[in-house]
Design a protein around this motif. Sequence first.
Motif, PDB file in Angstrom:
ATOM      1  N   CYS A 102       7.904  19.149 -12.793  1.00  0.00           N
ATOM      2  CA  CYS A 102       7.566  17.918 -12.079  1.00  0.00           C
ATOM      3  C   CYS A 102       8.618  16.832 -12.267  1.00  0.00           C
ATOM      4  O   CYS A 102       8.611  15.827 -11.540  1.00  0.00           O
ATOM      5  N   CYS A 109       7.306  19.686  -5.496  1.00  0.00           N
ATOM      6  CA  CYS A 109       6.060  19.477  -4.753  1.00  0.00           C
ATOM      7  C   CYS A 109       6.297  18.401  -3.704  1.00  0.00           C
ATOM      8  O   CYS A 109       7.026  17.439  -3.934  1.00  0.00           O
ATOM      9  N   CYS A 113       2.497  16.479  -8.379  1.00  0.00           N
ATOM     10  CA  CYS A 113       2.823  17.642  -9.189  1.00  0.00           C
ATOM     11  C   CYS A 113       2.172  17.502 -10.558  1.00  0.00           C
ATOM     12  O   CYS A 113       2.256  16.445 -11.184  1.00  0.00           O
ATOM     13  N   THR A 121       1.258  22.881 -10.664  1.00  0.00           N
ATOM     14  CA  THR A 121       0.414  22.942  -9.474  1.00  0.00           C
ATOM     15  C   THR A 121       0.714  21.728  -8.603  1.00  0.00           C
ATOM     16  O   THR A 121       1.063  20.657  -9.095  1.00  0.00           O
ATOM     17  N   CYS A 122       0.578  21.895  -7.295  1.00  0.00           N
ATOM     18  CA  CYS A 122       0.828  20.824  -6.332  1.00  0.00           C
ATOM     19  C   CYS A 122      -0.480  20.399  -5.682  1.00  0.00           C
ATOM     20  O   CYS A 122      -1.409  21.204  -5.532  1.00  0.00           O
ATOM     21  N   LEU A 130      -2.538  21.203   1.999  1.00  0.00           N
ATOM     22  CA  LEU A 130      -1.461  21.825   1.238  1.00  0.00           C
ATOM     23  C   LEU A 130      -1.092  23.153   1.886  1.00  0.00           C
ATOM     24  O   LEU A 130      -1.930  24.034   2.056  1.00  0.00           O
ATOM     25  N   SER A 142      10.799  21.893  -1.070  1.00  0.00           N
ATOM     26  CA  SER A 142       9.615  21.909  -1.921  1.00  0.00           C
ATOM     27  C   SER A 142       8.893  23.247  -1.778  1.00  0.00           C
ATOM     28  O   SER A 142       8.979  23.916  -0.755  1.00  0.00           O
ATOM     29  N   SER A 144       5.682  23.491  -1.960  1.00  0.00           N
ATOM     30  CA  SER A 144       4.450  23.250  -1.217  1.00  0.00           C
ATOM     31  C   SER A 144       4.693  22.086  -0.268  1.00  0.00           C
ATOM     32  O   SER A 144       5.471  21.188  -0.559  1.00  0.00           O
TER      33      SER A 144
END
Length: 755
Positions: A102, A109, A113, A121-122, A130, A142, A144
């Motif tokens: 992040c 992301c 993030c 995880t995003c 998403l 990115s 995501s």
Amino acid sequence: CPEGQRKCSPTHGDDDVCRPESDFCNNVDDCPGGTDEIGCDCQKEPDMIPCPGSRDCIRKDQWCDRTPDCDNSADEREGCCPHGFHRPNQNLLEECVDENECDRQDGVCSQHCANTEGGFTCSCDEGYDLVDTTKQNGVFSSLSYCRARGDMNIVITVRADSLYHLNVPSGSGEAFDSDTARSSGNFKSVTMSGEYEKSKLLMADFDFDIRNKKLFWCSTKHYADSTYERAIWVADLGDNLETLKNSKMIVNNINCDSMAVDWINKLVYFTSDTNSIEVVDYEGQNRRALIWTGLSAPRAIELDPEAGLLFYTDWGQTTAHLGRSNMDGADRRSLINNTSTNDPQIKWPNALTIDHPNKNLYWMDAGVKSIECMRYDGSARYTISNKDSALGFPWRMRVFQDRVYWRERDGEVKSANKFTGNQFVTERVVSALGEKLAVGMGLRIYHPVIQPESTPRCRPDLCQKLCLPIPNGYQCACPTGHSLLPDNFNCAYKMENFAFVATKEMIVKTALEPLEPVLQPIMFKENKYMEGTFWSVDFHENWVYYNTISENISQISIRRMLFDGSDSKILYKVVVNEKSDGGLSIDWLNEKIYWSSFETVSVGELDGSVHTTLLQKEGFDFRDILVDPCNGYIYLAALGRGIYRCSMDGDISSFVEIVRLGEDSMPSGLTLDRDIGALFFANMNSIYKLKLKLKLRDSPPVPEPIINRPERVNINSLDVWGRDWIIWTENYNISATDYKKEKSTDCDSALIPLL
């Protein structure tokens, strides 16, 4: 190996071969396979390491970065950490630790993030979906992508007098490889109706309140008689951006260059050509200047109402900077300024926008030719793009989803990936609308997620006049000319002492607070020939009297308006043979107006009913006039001569010289201080004080200047204020200083002094 020797690389199976240290990197292959010469070039550059089994060198940060950089890919095989872990210093002896993906600035992301052990995880804001882009063949930087639900619209001004919008279907932002989304048929105009429709307009900037379906804009409105009106307007938005209805003016006599709407607390912020940043409520009833010092050319302005923060750019030649303050103007700080002349960080920062989900600032600099980004506090600054070929002269910019959009000076709309500057696209406005129609500066993205719903920090019951959001709360404020009372709720009118100032563009009213003058425009000039405007004031009736010069310099118009700029009227039109910057003065006792124009002095009724020539002196050029009805005199400043006095009936026998200044003199700024019986005037860069009860001589006295300014300064006008102050304008700036008053006189104290 023995002391002083080193083992050859075991790459070729020769594990027991040792060679003297001097054999390594001597340009001679001494080890089997020449491994003693591998990586020698790496020693010449800092932070470089050799590739195992190769003569290649790579940077330390390229080791185990999941991208093969060595020609044999050894940098991604030997001693690398598992996915999601890394060695912070690229040292093979270090343990593998979790990598915080992040912290990367290349957009791991799209929006939010959250780091996890060995991964991340995003997530997206409300209103976005998403989308997994790991299988998109690198189209995105990115991993995501946050896609806004529903279509978006790119809204622009064209030809500076119309609004057009381009509908971009949902999902088109993912690849931007479809020409159909930008065909000419998709550009649609917005039909305007109401008061604003009646005249030609020049729209400088605009912004939406999307949820309340309102459009605000600042513009110049031209009329058939060649006059114009500068103002801020509001109108109701029709469905699908097709119409604007019920347009009305909320701020008059203001030339704003950029604006931003606080859709949560219902406020409009704007920059003006008085070099200030101001705020006004939706109804235009309460307006306040927030920032006016340290600005020379404020350009762009952006808001984060949820955070209570205001951001702006100034592209002045010596004051270029990107600044931030609370939305009440407090806690102001410079985030970036031009501290180096050889390698400037910032030059012409004329475009600014906020990526609200990420709390990032984006700006474009037309001088440095760059797109850059940083956090709200000025940290984590990085350059997204500095491609001269792609960046011309940007005017406005916006961020939406994973793209940054900007408007070029030729009217074209361009965009690129907001993390990398790649995936460059031109929206083809010019080819769709034509070169003449496409030209314009305004640019906005229209989509509900641009302005998310939030609980207002301000309510009508919290403050009497203005409630301004600030971090973690709100601040009551008052319109310019009012002060906030100790109860932090009510406002009191305080503009008891103020001055009028004429600049090249306007006449403004300013509260007399010498350290922090706030300019309030009350009238914009109709043409460029008003640079020599002179004026006088009738405080009994709240009238400002001023003159204008016609375009062909053959006629002077004597006009008046109320203190707020309304009810403007032409009183007299006077034919002149030559251009002359004459003066005006009011006789409030007898309700007369006096003016000078080249060789003549005239007088007329204040209602404009009748006027006559009072005095004419061949070879004179009277640049200023002041009447003293208390003592029955007229004072005149003559170019290249000096200061003169005569009776108020213009009797030529009473015309006498009281100060001789010389052929190069440029006297102006006549004003009286009746308390001490003194006449003040300016000559170029100096200010003088002259006793009124003087004995006239054959050789009139030249008093010593009480104030000297630098030679390059030209003092235009002056006045005395209060007990200890002289105020004056120099090169269209307001200055002030104090002076020592002497013995007071008994000039009728019931009379209100002239401004």
